[in-house]
Design a protein around this motif. Structure first.
Motif, PDB file in Angstrom:
ATOM      1  N   UNK A  99       0.829  -1.210   0.000  1.00 18.21           N
ATOM      2  CA  UNK A  99       0.000   0.000   0.000  1.00 18.21           C
ATOM      3  C   UNK A  99       0.863   1.259   0.000  1.00 18.21           C
ATOM      4  N   UNK A 100       1.957   1.217   0.727  1.00 22.81           N
ATOM      5  CA  UNK A 100       2.860   2.378   0.761  1.00 22.81           C
ATOM      6  C   UNK A 100       3.523   2.593  -0.598  1.00 22.81           C
ATOM      7  N   UNK A 101       3.928   1.507  -1.245  1.00 26.29           N
ATOM      8  CA  UNK A 101       4.484   1.623  -2.601  1.00 26.29           C
ATOM      9  C   UNK A 101       3.464   2.278  -3.532  1.00 26.29           C
ATOM     10  N   UNK A 102       2.203   1.842  -3.425  1.00 30.97           N
ATOM     11  CA  UNK A 102       1.151   2.390  -4.282  1.00 30.97           C
ATOM     12  C   UNK A 102       0.907   3.861  -3.962  1.00 30.97           C
ATOM     13  N   UNK A 103       0.927   4.225  -2.679  1.00 32.53           N
ATOM     14  CA  UNK A 103       0.699   5.612  -2.288  1.00 32.53           C
ATOM     15  C   UNK A 103       1.816   6.522  -2.805  1.00 32.53           C
ATOM     16  N   UNK A 104       3.055   6.044  -2.714  1.00 34.54           N
ATOM     17  CA  UNK A 104       4.191   6.816  -3.247  1.00 34.54           C
ATOM     18  C   UNK A 104       4.020   7.008  -4.754  1.00 34.54           C
ATOM     19  N   UNK A 105       3.611   5.958  -5.452  1.00 36.32           N
ATOM     20  CA  UNK A 105       3.384   6.066  -6.900  1.00 36.32           C
ATOM     21  C   UNK A 105       2.318   7.112  -7.207  1.00 36.32           C
TER      22      UNK A 105
END
Length: 276
Positions: free
Chosen positions: A203-209
């Motif tokens: 989820x954090x990877x997606x939020x950064x993206x």
């Protein structure tokens, strides 16, 4: 409420991709909040399990080690919860600023959604904290495995010692090991914690993206507008600037989104599968 107003304004001003990006960013942050709340409840149950460990099976040394690991887990959980709260407050604050600016400058103020890129450092900080948790949990699981193996081998050695005194052949107890040992039961809460951490990293990877995409989308729109405002005498061999830049980046397909908790619950499984 301010987030919903911002989303509606973006949609009304032909900025649906940006609206989708803001919505998904908020959805990912909210989902992490729920994960941390689940983790907090699990920590309380984990402490109860540690206290119930029998002395004849788990030594005081292992109980002390697991208690310390639980302390670290709880402290890290509180820190992550605080960091997520700060991100949520930053999102709301930035949305409020954009709404106020919109009343003064109009549509141009909506380009400030690109400023959500400022959240990237905070999101990366949370991700680093979560990855520390994964490493710490792996070490705890390894300790439980090591202790369980040592206890089993010690028990087998004692049993074979008595068999030797009774003039009986030694037995290879490794082939008779129970399928479900107490060690495996003790590992389950920590294995669950590891899975929660891993889902948070996704989820954090997606939020950064998402914050990066918002910044790029606004920049592209501004560049496209400037290009359109120039005299229409560009050479035939010059392609549209968006066509040149778009292949080098990842932009979500235009989607008609509905916003709200129910809508997120409906679309999230697909989003989570795509991330994986």
């Amino acid at each position: 409420e301010v987030i919903r107003e911002l989303l509606e304004l973006l949609k009304q001003n032909t900025m649906k991709e940006q609206a989708n990006g803001v919505y998904e960013l908020c959805a990912y942050v909210d989902s992490m909040t729920h994960k941390v709340e689940d983790m907090t409840e699990q920590i309380a149950r984990l402490r109860e399990d540690i206290q119930k460990m029998q002395e004849d099976t788990f030594t005081n040394r292992l109980k002390k080690s697991l208690s310390e690991a639980a302390d670290r887990l709880e402290k890290r959980c509180d820190e992550i919860k605080q960091q997520i709260f700060e991100v949520k407050e930053s999102i709301k604050s930035k949305a409020g600023e954009i709404m106020a600016d919109f009343k003064m400058r109009g549509k141009a103020a909506l380009n400030r959604v690109s400023e959500f890129i400022g959240l990237k450092d905070k999101l990366v900080g949370i991700r680093n904290k979560v990855k520390e948790g994964i490493a710490d949990t792996n070490r705890t699981i390894a300790k439980i495995d090591s202790f369980g193996k040592g206890m089993r081998e010690a028990g087998q050695k004692v049993a074979n010692t008595f068999r030797t005194f009774a003039d009986k052949d030694e037995v290879d107890y490794s082939e008779k090991e129970k399928k479900f040992s107490k060690t495996e039961v003790a590992k389950k809460p920590w294995q669950w914690q590891k899975k929660v951490y891993e889902s948070m990293v996704l989820r954090l990877d997606a939020a950064v993206d998402k914050v990066e995409d918002l910044s790029r989308d606004v920049e592209l729109d501004c560049m496209e507008k400037k290009q359109a405002d120039k005299p229409a005498d560009k050479p035939e061999n010059v392609t549209d600037i968006r066509e040149e830049i778009a292949p080098a980046m990842s932009v979500a397909e235009p989607t008609e989104y509905q916003y709200g908790a129910e809508a997120f619950e409906a679309v999230y499984p697909k989003m989570d599968a795509e991330i994986k």
